[in-house]
Design an enzyme around this catalytic site. Structure first.
Site, PDB file in Angstrom:
ATOM      1  N   ASN A  49       0.825  -1.211   0.000  1.00  0.00           N
ATOM      2  CA  ASN A  49       0.000   0.000   0.000  1.00  0.00           C
ATOM      3  C   ASN A  49       0.863   1.266   0.000  1.00  0.00           C
ATOM      4  OD1 ASN A  49      -2.417  -1.542   0.225  1.00  0.00           O
ATOM      5  ND2 ASN A  49      -1.983  -1.797   2.404  1.00  0.00           N
ATOM      6  N   GLU A 179     -16.061   4.242   3.398  1.00  0.00           N
ATOM      7  CA  GLU A 179     -14.665   4.488   3.041  1.00  0.00           C
ATOM      8  C   GLU A 179     -14.616   5.353   1.791  1.00  0.00           C
ATOM      9  OE1 GLU A 179     -12.350   0.855   2.758  1.00  0.00           O
ATOM     10  OE2 GLU A 179     -13.305   0.057   4.549  1.00  0.00           O
ATOM     11  N   SER A 183     -10.939  -0.736   0.334  1.00  0.00           N
ATOM     12  CA  SER A 183      -9.595  -1.313   0.392  1.00  0.00           C
ATOM     13  C   SER A 183      -9.437  -2.581  -0.430  1.00  0.00           C
ATOM     14  CB  SER A 183      -9.204  -1.576   1.839  1.00  0.00           C
ATOM     15  OG  SER A 183     -10.116  -2.452   2.456  1.00  0.00           O
ATOM     16  N   ASP A 208     -13.572   6.897   5.982  1.00  0.00           N
ATOM     17  CA  ASP A 208     -12.222   6.389   6.187  1.00  0.00           C
ATOM     18  C   ASP A 208     -11.499   6.473   4.843  1.00  0.00           C
ATOM     19  OD1 ASP A 208      -9.912   4.889   6.398  1.00  0.00           O
ATOM     20  OD2 ASP A 208     -10.806   3.357   7.681  1.00  0.00           O
ATOM     21  N   HIS A 211      -7.107   4.713   1.742  1.00  0.00           N
ATOM     22  CA  HIS A 211      -6.505   4.441   0.435  1.00  0.00           C
ATOM     23  C   HIS A 211      -6.679   5.589  -0.550  1.00  0.00           C
ATOM     24  CE1 HIS A 211      -5.581   0.299   1.472  1.00  0.00           C
ATOM     25  NE2 HIS A 211      -6.717   0.328   2.133  1.00  0.00           N
TER      26      HIS A 211
HETATM   27  C1  LIG Z   1      -5.413  -0.250   6.416  1.00  0.00           C
HETATM   28  C2  LIG Z   1      -6.720   0.290   6.800  1.00  0.00           C
HETATM   29  C3  LIG Z   1      -6.977   0.677   8.118  1.00  0.00           C
HETATM   30  C4  LIG Z   1      -5.994   0.421   9.216  1.00  0.00           C
HETATM   31  O1  LIG Z   1      -4.956   1.343   9.189  1.00  0.00           O
HETATM   32  P1  LIG Z   1      -3.580   0.989   9.888  1.00  0.00           P
HETATM   33  O2  LIG Z   1      -2.907   2.304   9.979  1.00  0.00           O
HETATM   34  O3  LIG Z   1      -2.892   0.010   9.022  1.00  0.00           O
HETATM   35  O4  LIG Z   1      -3.920   0.414  11.225  1.00  0.00           O
HETATM   36  C5  LIG Z   1      -8.177   1.282   8.391  1.00  0.00           C
HETATM   37  N1  LIG Z   1      -9.105   1.470   7.433  1.00  0.00           N
HETATM   38  C6  LIG Z   1      -8.904   1.082   6.175  1.00  0.00           C
HETATM   39  C7  LIG Z   1      -9.959   1.328   5.161  1.00  0.00           C
HETATM   40  C8  LIG Z   1      -7.708   0.467   5.819  1.00  0.00           C
HETATM   41  O5  LIG Z   1      -7.517   0.053   4.567  1.00  0.00           O
END
Ligand SMILES: *Cc1c(COP(=O)(O)O)cnc(C)c1O
Length: 383
Positions: A49, A179, A183, A208, A211
């Site tokens: 990533n 999101e 992801s 969130d 990405h």
């Molecule tokens: C990777 C991810 C997380 C977690 O983040 P980290 O910093 O790796 O703990 C949270 N939400 C999404 C959508 C992710 O892809």
């Protein structure tokens, strides 16, 4: 009877093995932002990533080393005790600027952000509507809040509307959780519509953007039409930003409330100074190099065009093959061709949708992308 712990573990592992779902840690050395060494071989990774290859950027390494020299290797305590070293304020200002919010708060990781923020805001009288494909950490946060948790059909705004009609009236507060870029699917949420629905239904919205930051919209991530006080923008420092940590961008008072109520902030040690310094340096690279920031998405699009897949919406391209066995075979085939692409299996993705999840970075070579597309098109999709 509780029985033997050893026996319990062995039985559980055997069941996972039988379903081809047993996972294992494979030692993998990343020696630059693109290549990895695994089982004695050098492979081109299409499953990190590290979208901007910043994990190995000289400016980030230098900033981290300088921070260690000045502040040591650890924060020493939670941020509310003595762990709030001076670098946090600088990073939080930069994150708030990036997202266009009044304030920001850095957490130990994205997982800790999601599991701390949702329970800090929602409680037993409330309802959380969450996209069925939302990340495990968002689900964990929603469940920990003790609110009623209702999942909605992926990216289906009519379903969100219908569920709000059914549940909103019986609850004090409502929160919609989604999101920016998904992801495991790489598609984007209909954020304009969700923002409108949230406003209409008197609900708050969590986006969130793990990405999307550093990849979409010149690195700013998802843009919200009305990023007013009712939106919580969450992200991670561990993907495009190249290091480790999580964050929330919101209004000043929301951030202050989170300082007081998010258990994963209050009761966890602050990030090491080097990690925070590296993130500051990463945001500077992102602000200064828009052409470089545009490359992961351009590379993903070049791949989807060549492979004959729907156009990439982000740096993530899923190649859904269905069964776990096929996904494992496809991954092995690619490894033999010199590419590292790990198979993604349930429960990370829904049953029957095992897949290859390809991620594209700024530094991938055109020739490698072209060859990968050829292999995927002719040897995986054609079967
Ligand atoms: C990777 C991810 C997380 C977690 O983040 P980290 O910093 O790796 O703990 C949270 N939400 C999404 C959508 C992710 O892809």
């Amino acid at each position: 009877m509780t029985g033997s712990l050893e026996e319990f573990a062995r039985t559980k592992l055997a069941a996972l093995e039988a379903a081809s779902l047993r996972r294992a840690l494979v030692e993998t050395a990343r020696t630059d932002g693109v290549h990895v060494e695994r089982r004695g071989r050098r492979l081109v990774s299409f499953c990190c990533n590290d979208y901007l290859n910043l994990t190995h950027h000289p400016a980030l390494k230098e900033a981290a080393v300088a921070a260690i020299a000045r502040y040591g290797v650890g924060a020493g305590a939670s941020r509310l005790v003595t762990g709030n070293h001076p670098l946090f304020a600088e990073l939080e200002r930069a994150l708030a600027r990036l997202k266009g919010t009044e304030a920001a708060c850095v957490f130990g990781s994205g997982y800790l952000a999601n599991t701390g923020i949702i329970p800090a805001l929602m409680g037993a009288d409330d309802v959380v509507l969450i996209d069925e494909l939302a990340h495990a950490s968002l689900w964990t946060g929603a469940r920990l809040s003790r609110a009623k948790v209702v999942s909605f059909i992926h990216n289906d705004v009519r379903n969100v509307d219908a569920l709000l009609d059914a549940h909103r009236g019986r609850h004090r507060r409502a929160l919609i959780v989604t999101e920016g870029v998904f992801s495991m699917d790489g598609d984007r949420a209909p954020l304009d519509e969700l923002t409108c629905i949230a406003a209409r239904a008197d609900a708050w919205l969590v986006v969130d953007d793990a990405h999307a930051v550093g990849v979409i919209n010149g690195g700013r991530g998802s843009l919200l039409a009305d990023s007013g006080a009712n939106v919580l923008q969450i992200g991670t420092l561990s993907k495009a930003i190249g290091g480790y940590g999580g964050f929330l961008c919101a209004s000043r008072h929301v951030i202050e409330l989170v300082h007081n109520r998010a258990r994963t902030l209050v009761y966890a040690t602050g990030l090491p100074p080097a990690t925070v310094a590296a993130a500051i340096a990463a945001l500077e690279v992102i602000a200064r190099q828009p052409e470089y920031v545009a490359r992961p998405l351009a590379n993903a699009k070049a791949f989807t065009t060549r492979a004959g897949l729907p156009e990439a919406q982000s740096a993530i391209v899923p190649v859904v093959v269905g069964s776990v066995a096929r996904a494992l075979q496809a991954s092995e085939l690619l490894e033999n061709e010199g590419f590292l692409v790990v198979a993604i299996r349930p429960p990370t993705v829904p049953e029957g949708t095992a897949r290859l999840r390809l991620t594209f970075t700024a530094a991938h070579a055109e020739a490698d992308i072209a060859r990968l597309a050829e292999v995927v098109r002719d040897k995986i999709l054609a079967k």
